[in-house]
Scaffold this active site. Sequence first.
Site, PDB file in Angstrom:
ATOM      1  N   ASP A  52       0.872  -1.176   0.000  1.00 45.53           N
ATOM      2  CA  ASP A  52       0.000   0.000   0.000  1.00 45.53           C
ATOM      3  C   ASP A  52       0.908   1.224   0.000  1.00 45.53           C
ATOM      4  OD1 ASP A  52      -1.524   2.206   0.654  1.00 45.53           O
ATOM      5  OD2 ASP A  52      -2.375   1.351   2.488  1.00 45.53           O
ATOM      6  N   GLN A  70       0.593   6.539   0.945  1.00 44.94           N
ATOM      7  CA  GLN A  70       1.215   7.605   1.712  1.00 44.94           C
ATOM      8  C   GLN A  70       2.695   7.793   1.384  1.00 44.94           C
ATOM      9  OE1 GLN A  70      -0.436   9.656   3.567  1.00 44.94           O
ATOM     10  NE2 GLN A  70      -2.396   8.593   3.552  1.00 44.94           N
ATOM     11  N   LYS A 116      -3.948  11.568  -3.253  1.00 47.18           N
ATOM     12  CA  LYS A 116      -2.927  11.775  -2.226  1.00 47.18           C
ATOM     13  C   LYS A 116      -1.724  12.537  -2.782  1.00 47.18           C
ATOM     14  CE  LYS A 116      -4.970   8.746   0.657  1.00 47.18           C
ATOM     15  NZ  LYS A 116      -5.663   9.130   1.897  1.00 47.18           N
TER      16      LYS A 116
END
Length: 413
Positions: free
Chosen positions: A207, A210, A233
């Site tokens: 993932d 971020q 993001k």
Amino acid sequence: MSAQPQITGYDAERIWRDFPILRRDVHGKPLVFLDSAASSQRPASVVAAVERYETFHHANVHRGVYQLSQEATDLFEKARERVRGFVNAAASREIVFTRGTTESINLVAQSWGRTNLRTGDEILLTALEHHANIVPWQLVAQQTGAVIRVVPMDRRGVVSLESFTAQLGDRTKLVACAHVSNALGTVLPVREIATLAHARGAVVVVDGAQAVPHQRVDVQALGCDFYAFSAHKMYGPTGTGVLFGREKLLEAMPPWQGGGDMILTVSFEKTTYNALPYKFEAGTPNISGVVGLAAAIDYIESVGIDAIHAHEQRLLIRATDELLRVPGLTIIGTAPGKAAVISFTLDGVHPHDLGTILDAEGVAVRTGHHCAMPVMEFFDIPATARASFACYSRDSDVDALIAALGKAREVFA
């Protein structure tokens, strides 16, 4: 920690001016946006790219022989190549467009997972995962009989390689981990995790939501098998995401969703599927979102991802120093390697109340469990307030946060 000098040549004020929304007021105060980990703002160039597509080039992609369709297809496929280069995938066939990180992970779970996992096989997660990297694996475990195991973290929010190795076994078939924790900011050693997992024959899913906006990501150097991230993001539109997958694995996986554009031929007796990556892109995609993603990559590279990383790290150090001086404030997540995310609590004040007071001062932070309820349970807290920085964040934003916290302490004294 101690404050670092200004990064030479990084003009945060100029970059801040590239984002029109940051010039507005809220509650009569200048907006200080410190919630980029949830969704970053968009520069004018991204807004303009989306508007230009919608105004002059919109048509459905692929298959159309008329000029507008060919123009839209060209923009769409050039964006795919733009993404490929940005994360250094080996081929554009390895770049699948999705609705976001969540859909990308679900795609792997339902296509690779349901095909390859069997009763008793183990799915290895870490204790700091976002719900989007927990729930899809719970679903596929229920469907296949696989078992989920969890690598613990320590009180700093660190997942050590020793802890990972201790949980890794001969039955581990898949490892799913964040590159950067959205709740704590912890940067995980993905390359080392992938090496250890591959030595056991396990597939590695990362993932990267971020990580991509804050540091250079090279999927080949990381050695992962799948890497998922979202446009919103990284200064792009919502509803647009990417799944990188190794070509050999993608080729062997069945489609997850059926419909238009993922087929070559259809009859009531049999369907043959399209080539990569289209096999996984059923239906009309978010074309303008993909165009916006390409423009966001252009913007990031115009500033420089390494320059962005250095700037954010300096702000992280300064903000951490300042926050530690606030009486009654506790930072949750103190890993030595962090992205520019700070979660914290203030004695006697619920994070939701704290967020409301900060908002009244024009300071936007995220409050809640951050889709990481197991993390909150580990620290025995209901929620945190979270300040997160981006390329447009400034020293004055840190000052405004500290001043607003002072106001909150007065209110709740």
